[in-house]
Write a protein that holds these residues in place. Structure first.
Motif, short mmCIF file in Angstrom:
data_model
loop_
_atom_site.label_atom_id
_atom_site.label_comp_id
_atom_site.label_asym_id
_atom_site.label_seq_id
_atom_site.Cartn_x
_atom_site.Cartn_y
_atom_site.Cartn_z
N MET A 89 -54.58 82.42 -25.04
CA MET A 89 -54.35 83.77 -24.48
C MET A 89 -53.63 84.64 -25.36
SD MET A 89 -52.93 85.40 -20.73
CE MET A 89 -51.41 85.40 -21.65
N MET A 142 -59.39 72.28 -11.40
CA MET A 142 -58.62 72.40 -12.42
C MET A 142 -57.13 72.73 -12.50
SD MET A 142 -60.08 73.57 -16.03
CE MET A 142 -61.30 74.54 -15.40
N TYR A 196 -58.09 93.41 -12.70
CA TYR A 196 -56.66 93.39 -12.91
C TYR A 196 -55.84 94.26 -11.83
CZ TYR A 196 -58.08 97.69 -15.59
OH TYR A 196 -58.65 98.83 -16.02
N GLU A 211 -47.98 83.16 -17.24
CA GLU A 211 -49.08 83.27 -18.08
C GLU A 211 -50.51 82.56 -17.61
OE1 GLU A 211 -46.19 85.26 -20.18
OE2 GLU A 211 -46.21 83.11 -19.61
N THR A 212 -50.11 81.60 -16.93
CA THR A 212 -51.18 80.45 -16.50
C THR A 212 -52.11 80.94 -15.47
OG1 THR A 212 -51.76 78.28 -15.96
CG2 THR A 212 -50.06 79.15 -14.84
N GLN A 213 -53.36 80.47 -15.40
CA GLN A 213 -54.31 80.79 -14.32
C GLN A 213 -54.22 79.73 -13.39
OE1 GLN A 213 -58.18 81.74 -15.86
NE2 GLN A 213 -57.50 83.83 -16.92
N PHE A 267 -56.79 78.08 -10.53
CA PHE A 267 -58.12 78.09 -10.20
C PHE A 267 -58.44 77.39 -8.95
CE2 PHE A 267 -60.13 78.47 -14.47
CZ PHE A 267 -59.00 78.44 -15.40
N ARG A 301 -54.22 84.82 -11.34
CA ARG A 301 -53.03 85.02 -12.37
C ARG A 301 -51.84 86.36 -12.12
NH1 ARG A 301 -51.04 86.92 -17.45
NH2 ARG A 301 -53.14 87.88 -17.92
N PHE A 333 -63.49 89.86 -14.94
CA PHE A 333 -62.21 89.77 -14.38
C PHE A 333 -61.73 91.16 -13.85
CE2 PHE A 333 -59.54 91.85 -17.54
CZ PHE A 333 -60.29 91.77 -18.86
N PHE A 385 -58.68 84.66 -21.20
CA PHE A 385 -58.24 83.27 -21.48
C PHE A 385 -59.65 82.92 -22.40
CE2 PHE A 385 -54.74 80.88 -19.45
CZ PHE A 385 -54.13 82.23 -19.13
N PHE A 401 -60.43 86.43 -11.75
CA PHE A 401 -61.52 86.08 -12.85
C PHE A 401 -62.54 85.15 -12.34
CE2 PHE A 401 -58.42 86.99 -16.45
CZ PHE A 401 -57.22 86.69 -15.79
N PHE A 443 -52.58 76.47 -24.06
CA PHE A 443 -52.67 75.84 -22.79
C PHE A 443 -53.69 74.47 -22.83
CE2 PHE A 443 -50.98 79.45 -20.39
CZ PHE A 443 -51.31 80.48 -20.91
N ASN A 454 -54.27 89.80 -11.29
CA ASN A 454 -55.57 89.40 -12.07
C ASN A 454 -56.39 88.29 -11.40
OD1 ASN A 454 -54.83 91.17 -14.33
ND2 ASN A 454 -53.04 89.62 -14.41
N TYR A 503 -55.66 72.34 -19.76
CA TYR A 503 -55.95 71.88 -18.52
C TYR A 503 -56.76 71.01 -18.29
CZ TYR A 503 -54.83 77.09 -17.30
OH TYR A 503 -54.21 78.19 -17.02
N ARG A 521 -48.15 74.00 -21.54
CA ARG A 521 -48.40 75.37 -22.28
C ARG A 521 -47.07 75.50 -23.22
NH1 ARG A 521 -46.10 79.95 -18.37
NH2 ARG A 521 -44.26 79.20 -19.25
N VAL A 555 -55.92 78.83 -4.27
CA VAL A 555 -57.23 79.78 -4.60
C VAL A 555 -58.55 78.90 -3.67
CG1 VAL A 555 -58.84 80.70 -6.28
CG2 VAL A 555 -56.27 80.42 -6.91
#
Lengths: 114, 114
Positions: free
Chosen positions: A95, A45, B50, B101-103, B105, B94, B48, A102, B33, A35, B31, A37, A50, B4
C-alpha cells in the motif's frame, strides 16, 4: 499501478522447521507499507506482519519475521518453528503512503507436514 | 476486536439474476473494499469507498456496482450475474487514521453462477 509478485505458488515444510516465502514488488514511491496476510483453509484472512518502508529494522512478530530489502524491492516472510496451524495461503500486499488501495500478490499455499 | 461480516458464506445464482452481497463492519471504519479472489490471480480490487455515498473503481469494476448508504454497510451488486463472476468475494474495512494501515477482512462469500 503497483505490482506484487509471489513466485512460489506452493510450498511445504516439515513441522518445527523454518520456511521462507518470497515476495517482490515494483513501485516508484519512496514511502509505503508492506504486509503479509494469512488465509487458513475456509477461514478469515488475517494480518501476519506489517513493515513500513521508512523503517530500516525488519519487523518481527513471534515466530514470523521479514527480510525487507528496499533497494531490491524484496519482502520475504520467514516462519520459524513451523506449526500445523501455519498451513494456509499467504498473501503479500503493498500500500502506498498516500493511497487507499492495496495491491496483492497471487499467493503462496503453504503446507506444514507433520 | 474488529468484526467484518458478510451476509452469506455460500450463494448459488442463475445467469442474469441480480445479486446483492452485503458487508457490515462494527468499528466505525471510513474505508471499505470489495475484492474478488480467484486461484492464481490473488485478490483483485473491484470497488472501494472512503465515506458514505462515496465510491471509487478498483481494477476490475466491470459488471459490478456498489452502494454505501450507511457508514457500516457496503454492498456489492451484480446487476446481471454471469458465469465468469463465479468467485470468492471478500469484503474488507480500514480506518482512515494514520497508523492503522491494515485492512480487516470478512469471511468471504463463495458465489456460484449457473
Amino acid at each position: 499501478a503497483q505490482t506484487v509478485t509471489q513466485s512460489q505458488p506452493e510450498m511445504s515444510v516439515q513441522e518445527a522447521e523454518t520456511v521462507t516465502l518470497s515476495c517482490t514488488y515494483d513501485t516508484s514511491e519512496n514511502n509505503y507499507y508492506l504486509f503479509w496476510y494469512k488465509q487458513p483453509p475456509s477461514r478469515q484472512m488475517i494480518l501476519v506482519i506489517r513493515q513500513e518502508a521508512y523503517k530500516q529494522q525488519n519487523a518481527t512478530e513471534n515466530r514470523f519475521s521479514v527480510n525487507f530489502q528496499k533497494a531490491a524491492k524484496s519482502f520475504s516472510l520467514k516462519i520459524s518453528d513451523s506449526q500445523l496451524g501455519d498451513t494456509a495461503m499467504y498473501f503479500c500486499a503493498f500500500m502506498g503512503h498516500t493511497g487507499n488501495q492495496f495491491y496483492f500478490g497471487t499467493g503462496t499455499s503453504l503446507t506444514v507436514i507433520p | 476486536d474488529v468484526k467484518v461480516t458478510q451476509s452469506s458464506r455460500y450463494l448459488v445464482k442463475r445467469t442474469g439474476e441480480k445479486v446483492f452481497l452485503e458487508c457490515v463492519q462494527d468499528m466505525d471504519h471510513e474505508n471499505m473494499f470489495w475484492y474478488r479472489q480467484d486461484p492464481g490471480l490473488g485478490l483483485r480490487l473491484i470497488y472501494f469507498s472512503y465515506d458514505v455515498k462515496m465510491k471509487e473503481k478498483g481494477d476490475i469494476p466491470e459488471g459490478y456496482s456498489v452502494s454505501r448508504e450507511k457508514k457500516e454497510r457496503f454492498s456489492l451488486i451484480l446487476e446481471s450475474a454471469s458465469t465468469n463472476q463465479t468467485s470468492m468475494y471478500l469484503c474488507a474495512s480500514r480506518p482512515r487514521t494514520s497508523g492503522q494501515e491494515t485492512q480487516y477482512f470478512g469471511p468471504g462469500t463463495r458465489l456460484l453462477v449457473l
